[in-house]
Design an enzyme around this catalytic site. Structure first.
Site, PDB file in Angstrom:
ATOM      1  N   LYS A 195       2.427   2.991   9.618  1.00  0.00           N
ATOM      2  CA  LYS A 195       2.362   2.118   8.552  1.00  0.00           C
ATOM      3  C   LYS A 195       3.535   2.641   7.558  1.00  0.00           C
ATOM      4  O   LYS A 195       3.853   3.692   7.385  1.00  0.00           O
ATOM      5  CB  LYS A 195       1.129   1.799   7.889  1.00  0.00           C
TER       6      LYS A 195
ATOM      7  N   TYR B  93      24.056  11.150 -18.312  1.00  0.00           N
ATOM      8  CA  TYR B  93      23.551  10.220 -19.278  1.00  0.00           C
ATOM      9  C   TYR B  93      22.569  10.673 -20.332  1.00  0.00           C
ATOM     10  O   TYR B  93      21.937  11.759 -20.161  1.00  0.00           O
ATOM     11  CB  TYR B  93      22.720   9.241 -18.355  1.00  0.00           C
TER      12      TYR B  93
HETATM   13  C1  LIG Z   1      -3.200   5.659   6.773  1.00  0.00           C
HETATM   14  C2  LIG Z   1      -4.541   5.590   7.397  1.00  0.00           C
HETATM   15  C3  LIG Z   1      -4.425   6.730   8.479  1.00  0.00           C
HETATM   16  C4  LIG Z   1      -3.803   7.807   8.546  1.00  0.00           C
HETATM   17  O1  LIG Z   1      -3.957   8.847   7.680  1.00  0.00           O
HETATM   18  P1  LIG Z   1      -3.458  10.239   7.495  1.00  0.00           P
HETATM   19  O2  LIG Z   1      -3.930  10.930   6.203  1.00  0.00           O
HETATM   20  O3  LIG Z   1      -1.962   9.841   7.235  1.00  0.00           O
HETATM   21  O4  LIG Z   1      -3.309  10.816   8.866  1.00  0.00           O
HETATM   22  C5  LIG Z   1      -5.849   6.553   9.186  1.00  0.00           C
HETATM   23  N1  LIG Z   1      -6.651   5.644   8.977  1.00  0.00           N
HETATM   24  C6  LIG Z   1      -6.502   4.634   8.374  1.00  0.00           C
HETATM   25  C7  LIG Z   1      -7.502   3.541   7.873  1.00  0.00           C
HETATM   26  C8  LIG Z   1      -5.354   4.603   7.208  1.00  0.00           C
HETATM   27  O5  LIG Z   1      -5.132   3.671   6.428  1.00  0.00           O
END
Ligand SMILES: *Cc1c(COP(=O)(O)O)cnc(C)c1O
Length: 364
Positions: A35, A260
């Site tokens: 994601k 800046y």
């Molecule tokens: C993002 C997510 C993961 C992965 O989590 P990590 O800590 O990056 O391994 C697994 N399950 C769900 C529901 C998530 O949202």
């Protein structure tokens, strides 16, 4: 020649990290979380490598992310962790055979309203204590009763998420695990038994959570979910190396101002490099003065304010000139974990901050 800025993605590190996950959870299938554009590492670059290395499925946060992945034609199951956000998404997910995580009554209603005779594979999310998404445990009976009228919906398994897997010793994990195991025992018979609980922290440190699917995200990218530890400490290899170059140099005299706001003043004569990377590329502006950075293989520090497209580095005491390679983070530069800590955030956020105008490119 274009602006000299790039985030290199190491395919060998991705393969290695997948193998580390496999070694920790040898009985489980691996659903890699990609994601948020693979945590900012570029899903188009990372997903084909993970596929070739034998990942079993991918997890994303939205239908748009699923479509991006689908367009790569990698032929691996794609799971929408938040399920559908509208009734129309159910239709598209059904056509594409995406897996949907169902966590709310309105999603069940959308499922019922959309061509209910097409096969659809779903997970039922149960809230084991994090109180983010999922049906309360005491509601699962009702949910499964409803599902019985729709035999073409295959429930792959139960899914839940741990709130404290970054801290494996915390008894909160035991509570969540106990609830999950109780639900699995009660309802597994009405599913295909493909339950899933573990994210990276749990893959690495809570073997009792591994179940059928593990869902590692962060560790795929070589980063550590545990405070005070780097990916390397866990046997992982960092995947991302963010690089740029010095595009101008300056000799400052004592008393000269830099950048800046004229907020930084040279206490003595010094030499400054101007690097083609700034907050417009996602380099945090808070790292403007004194953050570790690597220039031509030597460690030095940033100076003065970060601009949108440029930042300053101290090259007074190192060998560096126009064209010298700069590693902003990852690779041979400061770790994403160390910079995250300095920024009072978590490594998860670091890759996500890198803007899309920074090209990601694959290297061996
Ligand atoms: C993002 C997510 C993961 C992965 O989590 P990590 O800590 O990056 O391994 C697994 N399950 C769900 C529901 C998530 O949202």
């Amino acid at each position: 020649m274009t602006r000299p800025i790039i985030a290199e993605i190491s395919s060998s590190a991705l393969r290695h990290n997948l193998q580390v996950a496999r070694n920790h959870a040898p009985q489980a299938r691996i659903m890699a979380a990609v994601k948020a554009n693979a945590y900012g590492h570029d899903v188009r670059v990372c997903a084909p490598v993970l596929t070739a290395a034998g990942v079993d499925a991918f997890a994303v946060a939205s239908l748009e992310e699923a479509e991006t992945l689908q367009a790569l034609a990698l032929n691996k199951p794609i799971c929408l962790l938040g399920g559908p956000f509208t009734a129309e998404e159910v239709l598209l997910a059904t056509e594409r055979a995406y897996w949907l995580v169902i966590h709310e009554d309105r999603q069940l209603a959308w499922l019922e309203s959309q061509i209910p005779h097409r096969a659809l594979q779903i997970f039922i999310k149960v809230d084991t204590g994090m109180h983010r998404l999922g049906f309360a445990p005491e509601r699962l009976g009702e949910v499964f009763a409803k599902l019985q009228s729709y035999p073409h919906w295959q429930v792959l398994g139960l899914m839940s998420h741990l709130a404290r897997s970054d801290c494996p010793q915390d008894p909160f994990n035991d509570q969540q695990i106990a609830v999950f195991e109780r639900m699995v025992k009660a309802y597994s018979g009405r599913t295909l038994g493909q339950h899933s609980l573990a994210n990276s922290g749990a893959v690495l440190s809570l073997p009792s959570t591994h179940q059928y699917w593990v869902r590692p995200g962060l560790m795929m990218y070589g980063l550590s979910p545990f405070t005070g530890k780097n990916g390397v400490d866990l046997g992982l290899q960092p995947v991302l190396s963010w690089q740029s170059e010095i595009v101008a140099t300056r000799h400052l005299q004592a008393g000269d101002w830099l950048g800046y706001g004229a907020t930084w003043q040279a206490a003595e004569a010094c030499r400054v490099g101007v690097v083609a990377a700034g907050y417009g590329d996602g380099y945090p502006r808070q790292l403007g003065s004194g953050a570790a950075i690597r220039v031509a293989g030597q460690e030095t520090r940033t100076l003065a304010r970060v601009s949108m497209d440029m930042l300053f580095v101290d090259i007074t005491h190192i060998q560096a000139d126009i064209g010298s390679k700069v590693t902003l983070m990852g690779g041979e530069g400061p770790t994403l974990e160390s910079l995250a800590q300095q920024l009072d955030t978590i490594p998860y956020e670091m890759g996500c901050r890198i803007q899309m105008r920074v090209p990601r490119s694959l290297r061996a």
